[in-house]
Design a protein around this motif. Structure first.
Motif, PDB file in Angstrom:
ATOM      1  N   GLU A 284      31.321  34.970 -32.367  1.00  0.00           N
ATOM      2  CA  GLU A 284      31.189  36.358 -32.812  1.00  0.00           C
ATOM      3  C   GLU A 284      32.498  36.910 -33.375  1.00  0.00           C
ATOM      4  OE1 GLU A 284      30.411  35.521 -29.466  1.00  0.00           O
ATOM      5  OE2 GLU A 284      28.362  35.047 -30.109  1.00  0.00           O
ATOM      6  N   ASN A 285      33.638  36.394 -32.876  1.00  0.00           N
ATOM      7  CA  ASN A 285      34.932  36.875 -33.357  1.00  0.00           C
ATOM      8  C   ASN A 285      35.047  36.758 -34.868  1.00  0.00           C
ATOM      9  OD1 ASN A 285      36.726  35.473 -30.517  1.00  0.00           O
ATOM     10  ND2 ASN A 285      35.839  37.499 -30.746  1.00  0.00           N
ATOM     11  N   LEU A 286      34.468  35.696 -35.433  1.00  0.00           N
ATOM     12  CA  LEU A 286      34.590  35.462 -36.861  1.00  0.00           C
ATOM     13  C   LEU A 286      33.737  36.427 -37.676  1.00  0.00           C
ATOM     14  CD1 LEU A 286      34.590  31.555 -36.857  1.00  0.00           C
ATOM     15  CD2 LEU A 286      36.552  33.116 -36.838  1.00  0.00           C
ATOM     16  N   ALA A 287      32.786  37.099 -37.020  1.00  0.00           N
ATOM     17  CA  ALA A 287      31.948  38.083 -37.699  1.00  0.00           C
ATOM     18  C   ALA A 287      32.558  39.477 -37.676  1.00  0.00           C
ATOM     19  CB  ALA A 287      30.562  38.114 -37.048  1.00  0.00           C
ATOM     20  N   GLU A 288      33.693  39.645 -37.015  1.00  0.00           N
ATOM     21  CA  GLU A 288      34.334  40.957 -36.930  1.00  0.00           C
ATOM     22  C   GLU A 288      34.933  41.405 -38.254  1.00  0.00           C
ATOM     23  OE1 GLU A 288      36.384  42.247 -32.975  1.00  0.00           O
ATOM     24  OE2 GLU A 288      37.051  40.227 -33.444  1.00  0.00           O
ATOM     25  N   SER A 289      35.235  40.448 -39.111  1.00  0.00           N
ATOM     26  CA  SER A 289      35.956  40.745 -40.346  1.00  0.00           C
ATOM     27  C   SER A 289      35.342  39.958 -41.500  1.00  0.00           C
ATOM     28  CB  SER A 289      37.438  40.362 -40.201  1.00  0.00           C
ATOM     29  OG  SER A 289      38.087  40.295 -41.452  1.00  0.00           O
TER      30      SER A 289
END
Length: 345
Positions: A284-289
């Motif tokens: 999910e971290n990669l979907a933050e930006s």
């Protein structure tokens, strides 16, 4: 509990790079102690989070890199009755009350059996382990005694068994370590311990957050780590570095390029000291930006280049544990991490 520790520091023939991914989707954001997110808030914070898992898998396969995907067991359920499901009856009600009934079609933020089946068949090998248990229950939660934790772990393992998986690797929900003996009792061979730096020992506190930001700003080198046998046949391979969040507020404070620089320094340190650079993140971290996957591809480029030079090999957690259990001597060199590990039945 007695400690059966064997430390293999300085016994590698070359460096090792290891990627572990806590694969939890919205399960990891229901902790009643830490500002839980509903589905709307989760999707606002992580737009495209479901698709990010498939995209991440594609990036790894294109680079020829195997990773350890540590999956919340509930994601593998074909159907669930939510809080009324018998598989959740042994867990605290406040922990399960928001889990919806349904399956992948009606609640894709919760249930992703089809993705786990794609992972199982992925090449190069994508190892599948367990993250937390059935529901991502924190093992130090005040309503969780040992019987509750045993239930959470056993049901998580059963859920993955439904897709023909027998996990041997594990990560604790929120890195809250406890009851290591239960891991050994249930056939777990390796778990990811907490990052051995002060910022992570301080946990979710203001001093801890400040130190993590300072480490990023200073571009400090992540520590190489070595396996430690905590109990007979149970290995701890701590993380060296977690991906620092890349949402807009964090990116304004700490430029994204610092993540790449620290990743490169971690690889160099592992090669120099013949240890493990164990890098961890949540998909999910990669979907933050919108720049999340550009960042991840930059990390993979660094990794593949160092592997091609022969400075490191890439192993999953299970591969490392299998080697350590098989022999009490330095790791043999395997060209470009080609050894496989049977995490399937």
């Amino acid at each position: 509990m007695s400690r059966h520790r064997r430390d293999f520091r300085n016994r590698f023939e070359r460096g090792v790079a290891m990627l572990s991914l806590d694969t939890e989707q919205i399960w990891g954001y229901q902790d009643p102690l830490f500002d839980p997110l509903d589905e709307h808030a989760f999707q606002n914070r992580y737009p495209g989070a479901v698709e990010a898992h498939d995209k991440l898998l594609g990036c790894l396969q294109a680079a020829g890199v195997g990773a350890t995907w540590l999956v919340v067991g509930g994601m593998a359920l074909a159907e669930s009755a939510g809080p009324g499901d018998s598989r959740m009856s042994g867990l605290p009600a406040r922990w399960t009350v928001k889990i919806p009934s349904g399956g992948e079609t009606t609640a894709p933020l919760w249930y992703r059996r089809s993705f786990i089946e794609r992972l199982r068949g992925g090449l190069p090998l994508q190892e599948i382990g367990l993250h937390g248990g059935l529901t991502h229950l924190a093992w130090t939660h005040r309503g969780a005694n040992k019987d509750v934790i045993r239930w959470e772990l056993a049901e998580g393992l059963k859920a993955l068994e439904q897709v023909n998986l027998r996990p041997r690797s594990f990560s604790f929900a929120r890195d809250r370590e406890a009851h290591h003996d239960l891991l050994a009792d249930h056939g777990i061979q390796v778990y990811r311990g907490r990052t051995p730096v002060l910022a992570y020992r301080l946990g979710r506190t203001l001093p801890g957050a400040a130190l993590r930001a300072l480490d990023e700003l200073r571009r400090s080198t992540p520590p190489p780590v070595w396996p430690v046998e905590l109990l007979p046949g149970l290995w701890n391979i701590p993380s060296s570095l977690f991906l620092y969040p890349i949402g807009p507020s964090r990116a304004r404070m700490v430029a994204l390029k610092t993540r790449v620089e620290r990743f490169a320094r971690g690889l160099e340190a592992a090669a120099r000291h013949r240890g493990i650079f164990h890098f961890s993140l949540h998909p999910e971290n990669l979907a933050e930006s919108p720049d999340g996957f550009t960042l991840f591809e930059d990390l993979l480029e660094k990794l593949v280049r160092v592997r091609a030079r022969g400075d490191v090999e890439i192993l999953t957690m299970g591969q490392a544990a299998a080697r350590m259990s098989a022999q009490d001597r330095p790791f043999p060199i395997h060209p470009r991490g080609t050894e496989t590990y049977a995490s399937h039945k």
